[in-house]
Design a protein around this motif. Sequence first.
Motif, PDB file in Angstrom:
ATOM      1  N   GLN A  64      80.676  66.626 -79.042  1.00 23.08           N
ATOM      2  CA  GLN A  64      81.290  66.844 -80.353  1.00 23.08           C
ATOM      3  C   GLN A  64      82.657  67.512 -80.239  1.00 23.08           C
ATOM      4  O   GLN A  64      83.610  67.114 -80.911  1.00 23.08           O
ATOM      5  N   TRP A  65      82.767  68.538 -79.391  1.00 22.35           N
ATOM      6  CA  TRP A  65      84.039  69.223 -79.254  1.00 22.35           C
ATOM      7  C   TRP A  65      85.074  68.313 -78.593  1.00 22.35           C
ATOM      8  O   TRP A  65      86.226  68.244 -79.032  1.00 22.35           O
ATOM      9  N   PRO A  72      85.943  63.198 -89.597  1.00 24.01           N
ATOM     10  CA  PRO A  72      86.144  61.983 -88.797  1.00 24.01           C
ATOM     11  C   PRO A  72      85.509  62.057 -87.414  1.00 24.01           C
ATOM     12  O   PRO A  72      85.086  61.036 -86.880  1.00 24.01           O
ATOM     13  N   ALA A  73      85.426  63.262 -86.858  1.00 20.78           N
ATOM     14  CA  ALA A  73      84.806  63.423 -85.541  1.00 20.78           C
ATOM     15  C   ALA A  73      83.290  63.574 -85.632  1.00 20.78           C
ATOM     16  O   ALA A  73      82.606  63.557 -84.612  1.00 20.78           O
ATOM     17  N   GLY A  74      82.763  63.745 -86.836  1.00 20.64           N
ATOM     18  CA  GLY A  74      81.315  63.793 -87.025  1.00 20.64           C
ATOM     19  C   GLY A  74      80.685  65.161 -86.970  1.00 20.64           C
ATOM     20  O   GLY A  74      79.466  65.273 -87.027  1.00 20.64           O
ATOM     21  N   ILE A  97      69.770  61.713 -93.816  1.00 27.04           N
ATOM     22  CA  ILE A  97      70.801  61.932 -92.796  1.00 27.04           C
ATOM     23  C   ILE A  97      70.128  62.202 -91.456  1.00 27.04           C
ATOM     24  O   ILE A  97      69.235  63.052 -91.366  1.00 27.04           O
ATOM     25  N   ILE A  98      70.534  61.464 -90.419  1.00 29.26           N
ATOM     26  CA  ILE A  98      70.031  61.727 -89.069  1.00 29.26           C
ATOM     27  C   ILE A  98      70.870  62.862 -88.485  1.00 29.26           C
ATOM     28  O   ILE A  98      72.081  62.699 -88.264  1.00 29.26           O
ATOM     29  N   PRO A  99      70.273  64.026 -88.228  1.00 29.25           N
ATOM     30  CA  PRO A  99      71.065  65.173 -87.760  1.00 29.25           C
ATOM     31  C   PRO A  99      71.250  65.172 -86.252  1.00 29.25           C
ATOM     32  O   PRO A  99      70.432  64.630 -85.501  1.00 29.25           O
ATOM     33  N   ALA A 100      72.332  65.787 -85.807  1.00 35.02           N
ATOM     34  CA  ALA A 100      72.490  66.049 -84.379  1.00 35.02           C
ATOM     35  C   ALA A 100      71.370  66.973 -83.929  1.00 35.02           C
ATOM     36  O   ALA A 100      70.912  67.829 -84.696  1.00 35.02           O
ATOM     37  N   GLY A 132      73.729  62.788 -86.057  1.00 35.57           N
ATOM     38  CA  GLY A 132      73.138  62.470 -84.759  1.00 35.57           C
ATOM     39  C   GLY A 132      73.204  61.005 -84.384  1.00 35.57           C
ATOM     40  O   GLY A 132      72.357  60.529 -83.615  1.00 35.57           O
ATOM     41  N   ILE A 133      74.195  60.291 -84.882  1.00 29.55           N
ATOM     42  CA  ILE A 133      74.288  58.852 -84.613  1.00 29.55           C
ATOM     43  C   ILE A 133      74.482  58.573 -83.119  1.00 29.55           C
ATOM     44  O   ILE A 133      74.054  57.538 -82.607  1.00 29.55           O
ATOM     45  N   PHE A 134      75.127  59.497 -82.390  1.00 28.62           N
ATOM     46  CA  PHE A 134      75.306  59.314 -80.950  1.00 28.62           C
ATOM     47  C   PHE A 134      74.112  59.852 -80.152  1.00 28.62           C
ATOM     48  O   PHE A 134      74.150  59.862 -78.926  1.00 28.62           O
TER      49      PHE A 134
END
Length: 444
Positions: free
Chosen positions: A133-134, A101-103, A372-375, A409-411
């Motif tokens: 993220q954390w 849920p947190a990605g 998938i767009i990665p962080a 990596g959506i954010f």
Amino acid sequence: MLDEKSIPTAWYNVQADMPNPAEPALHPGTLQPLGPADLTPLFPMELIKQEVSTERWVEIPEEVRELYKQWRPTPVYRATGLEKLLDTPAKIYYKYEGTSPAGSHKLNTALPQAYYNKAAGIKRLATETGAGQWGSALSLACTFFGLECVVYMVKVSYNQKPYRKAFMQVYGAEVIPSPSMRTASGRQVLELNPDSPGSLGIAISEAVEDAVSREDTNYALGSVLNHVILHQTVIGLEAKAQLAMVDEYPDVVLGCCGGGSNFAGIAFPFLADRFQGKKVRLVAVEPDACPTLTKGVYAYDYGDLAKLTPVAKMYTLGHDFIPPGFHSGGLRYHGDSPLVSQLYHEGFLEAQAYGQRTIFEAALAFARSEGIIPAPESAHAIAGAIAEAKAAKEAGEARTILFCLSGHGIFDLGAYEAYLSGGLKDVPYSEEALAKSLNNLPKV
């Protein structure tokens, strides 16, 4: 895919199998070995016990396992699209932690940390975050367990990622750009440099100062510490079971590495096999703008700028090293996990470093072939996997590669936009600043 019954019932503790005992942490004031009483202002006793435990398996509380079921077990994919793009004989697999849920993988430790603090009667947790993220994970975990949460977010990331701040606020967290006027350590930094971009070392100082100033508050850390590394081993334990379902075992396991939690999470359960004679390489991939393992020194150092945290033996760039503001905020830490550092120093682990343009090139190749767009942090592992796949092609070897895709990596689309427009450059660290920082290590 594994079913919910296959969620591990215990975390794997690498300290049980290390050839040499873990180096002790030291008190920041006396530089003498820490005792449990020294850590009680920051952590509940159950986490302190896990920090020093040498038991091979630590049982996962049932309440935590129930919450894990919201997204665990996470999937392992075979990257057939990327394999085809690279025209490699290698098989590439990735464990995808971005389904939480947190990605990202951070919720694996945020939940037990919130659980143990709640059980100890704590009402509020203070923490820092780099890329967010954390902070996102702990904000959600605190919501689940009815705790207040305050997050000191590194200022350069706070400005780069406004929606990360909003994400944390949705879960009820208070988010403060660091350095701030809220704490003495933050005010001291701003007095010397009003335009400071911040760093994880500074943000940690602020969060620790916040925690020790209130009896109802403890500190929570998202990486580096032994108990955090312990909680993340659910990643590798699941991955081993998933590869066994298709009769596979990796020749090489990779993960991005800042503080070390996601890398250790995927690697340490396989390291247990290496201790037993299994041939498997374990590779930590870090940014060359903050090259802790590849350019740092193995020495005792403070975990934060204000020298409030325990002194740990680790690979470090110096506690007052301020890395440039590149777009992988979760990897902008001056030190590494003491466990990762010691095992790297003893030759059980490898390390690589890449510039951010190489990272984003790898991220786009992955996104366009796998969807998938990665962080940006996770894209370091992708870059390492691509290098391994190309090496397999050159050698004509059918290697099996496993890496941890630690989050989506959506954010981070602002960073992708900068890369696509040609505005994203490699940002080298200052050799002069690094040398000065390494001269300021504690005399232990």
